[in-house]
Design a protein around this motif. Structure first.
Motif, mmCIF file in Angstrom:
data_model
loop_
_atom_site.group_PDB
_atom_site.id
_atom_site.type_symbol
_atom_site.label_atom_id
_atom_site.label_comp_id
_atom_site.label_asym_id
_atom_site.label_seq_id
_atom_site.Cartn_x
_atom_site.Cartn_y
_atom_site.Cartn_z
ATOM 1 N N PRO A 162 62.477 84.708 15.071
ATOM 2 C CA PRO A 162 61.461 85.718 14.737
ATOM 3 C C PRO A 162 60.396 85.941 15.800
ATOM 4 O O PRO A 162 59.806 87.019 15.850
ATOM 5 N N LEU A 163 60.102 84.943 16.637
ATOM 6 C CA LEU A 163 59.063 85.135 17.649
ATOM 7 C C LEU A 163 59.580 86.063 18.746
ATOM 8 O O LEU A 163 60.648 85.842 19.318
ATOM 9 N N LYS A 164 58.806 87.112 19.050
ATOM 10 C CA LYS A 164 59.179 88.083 20.064
ATOM 11 C C LYS A 164 58.129 88.123 21.173
ATOM 12 O O LYS A 164 57.018 87.621 21.037
ATOM 13 N N ALA A 165 58.499 88.783 22.276
ATOM 14 C CA ALA A 165 57.615 88.846 23.438
ATOM 15 C C ALA A 165 56.258 89.429 23.108
ATOM 16 O O ALA A 165 55.244 89.021 23.659
ATOM 17 N N GLY A 166 56.224 90.421 22.195
ATOM 18 C CA GLY A 166 54.972 91.101 21.895
ATOM 19 C C GLY A 166 54.285 90.640 20.640
ATOM 20 O O GLY A 166 53.447 91.362 20.104
ATOM 21 N N SER A 167 54.613 89.453 20.127
ATOM 22 C CA SER A 167 54.095 89.029 18.820
ATOM 23 C C SER A 167 52.595 88.762 18.791
ATOM 24 O O SER A 167 51.961 88.903 17.745
#
Length: 391
Positions: A162-167
């Motif tokens: 679930p963790l993304k670059a733009g989180s």
């Protein structure tokens, strides 16, 4: 078939070989490449660890790092457009070096004033994602315990962490996560959680200043966090460039392959503009063929990782800086391809002092100054996904 043609054929074939130990973020990269190469039916799986950039000094506690921290030595006072990292990188004294520390208190018991980074460990052998951690501006790592997070899923059933670059928001106060049919927003300063129902196979989150953009397979939505309402934006969620937080204006994308690689500008209420990427002042035989991961804007420049042609070799790894106004590649960090996994080196953002932060080697976080050619370590052995406050 002559020798050059055979070399190009073998290089093309090697580009589609999957890495032996893909991490969770590789699933996301594979889906993007499948779409970009749909006409050819090819798919590439990248071992990529994601994120964005910041640089603020913190008070350190505990024993000093195993490797003494000292400034890097610039390899050139006036760097050429094509640069290469030294064989051995120096290590900088940077607060992000603590990003892989074990979590102490849970966030619910000890909210923060500001986060420098989010980190989700990934088991390198199984690809299993752990619980998201929060590195605060006090130098303490906390566990994000206030909401359970499920993997994202695409229409084919593929899952990704679930963790993304733009989180992480640019001010480091808020975290956002795309979830199946839902967007989760966490206020890190008081540990409160808010859910925004949204249909679709949601996979992307990108902060444009204080605006939150969410993407599924092929659509980008702007989410109004006050009302929960959304509106569609005419930008590709995979190619969307993260805007510079202090001067958010027109949205940009960077994507395509080889001769179709282009920068697109989407002005609010205006006609989109498209410029094909050129090699600019790079030496003959050098070019940026394709990009991967997320692009990050700073002023009139975009920094993004990609695959390159360097002389007679295709499929090399590199980090490029592209001029938004002309779409010319102004600087290229040539990382080669030996001992590097395919899609190894995603850009994480810009630091406050104008350096490009990117993934390098296994679990490494490095910074590169295009104007001087400096390359140095920021953190080592960070095995997982990272999102940094890009403010």
């Amino acid at each position: 078939m002559n020798e050059p043609e055979l070399t190009r054929l073998l290089t093309r074939a090697a580009e589609d070989v999957r890495p032996t130990r893909p991490a969770g973020a590789g699933w996301e990269r594979a889906r993007r490449v499948r779409r970009a190469r749909r006409a050819a039916g090819a798919a590439a799986l990248a071992v990529a660890l994601v994120a964005g950039g910041t640089a603020v000094l913190l008070h350190r506690s505990g024993p000093p790092p195993d490797t003494p921290a000292h400034p890097t030595v610039s390899p050139a006072t006036s760097a050429s457009p094509v640069q290469r990292p030294p064989a051995t990188l120096d290590r900088l004294d940077d607060p992000l070096a603590r990003i892989g520390d074990p979590a102490g208190d849970p966030l619910s018991a000890r909210p923060i004033g500001r986060a420098l980074a989010l980190f989700q460990p990934i088991d390198p052998d199984t690809g299993e994602a752990g619980v998201v951690r929060v590195l605060g501006d006090d130098g303490v790592v906390r566990e994000l315990d206030v909401v359970p997070l499920a993997p994202t899923r695409d229409a084919d059933g593929n899952e990704a962490a679930p963790l993304k670059a733009g989180s992480l928001s640019p001010d480091g106060r808020t975290a956002a996560f795309a979830q199946p049919g839902d967007v989760v927003v966490v206020d890190l300063t008081d540990a409160s959680v808010r859910h925004y129902p949204l249909a679709g196979y949601l996979e992307h989150v990108v902060w444009a200043g204080d605006r939150l953009l969410v993407g599924d397979n092929d659509t980008t939505y702007e989410l109004d966090r006050r009302t929960g309402a959304t509106r569609k934006l005419p930008v590709d969620p995979w190619e969307l460039v993260v805007p510079e937080p202090v001067r958010v204006g027109d949205l940009l994308t960077l994507g395509g392959i080889e001769d179709s690689l282009a920068v697109r500008r989407f002005p609010a209420g205006g006609t989109p503009d498209r410029r094909l990427v050129t090699s600019g002042d790079l030496p003959p035989g050098y070019r940026l063929d394709e990009v991967y991961g997320r692009g990050w804007q700073r002023g009139d420049r975009i920094a993004q990782a990609g695959w390159t042609t360097t002389g007679t070799m295709r499929g090399g790894e590199g980090v490029a800086v592209v001029d938004v106004r002309t779409a010319a590649v102004t600087h290229l960090l040539d990382l080669g391809r030996d001992d590097l996994g395919k899609g190894c080196c995603q850009v994480l953002g810009w630091s406050a002092d104008g350096a490009v932060l990117f993934r390098y080697d296994v679990g490494g976080l490095a910074r590169w100054r295009p104007e001087t050619g400096e390359v140095a370590w920021v953190a080592r052995d960070v095995r997982g996904l990272v999102a940094l406050a890009a403010g």
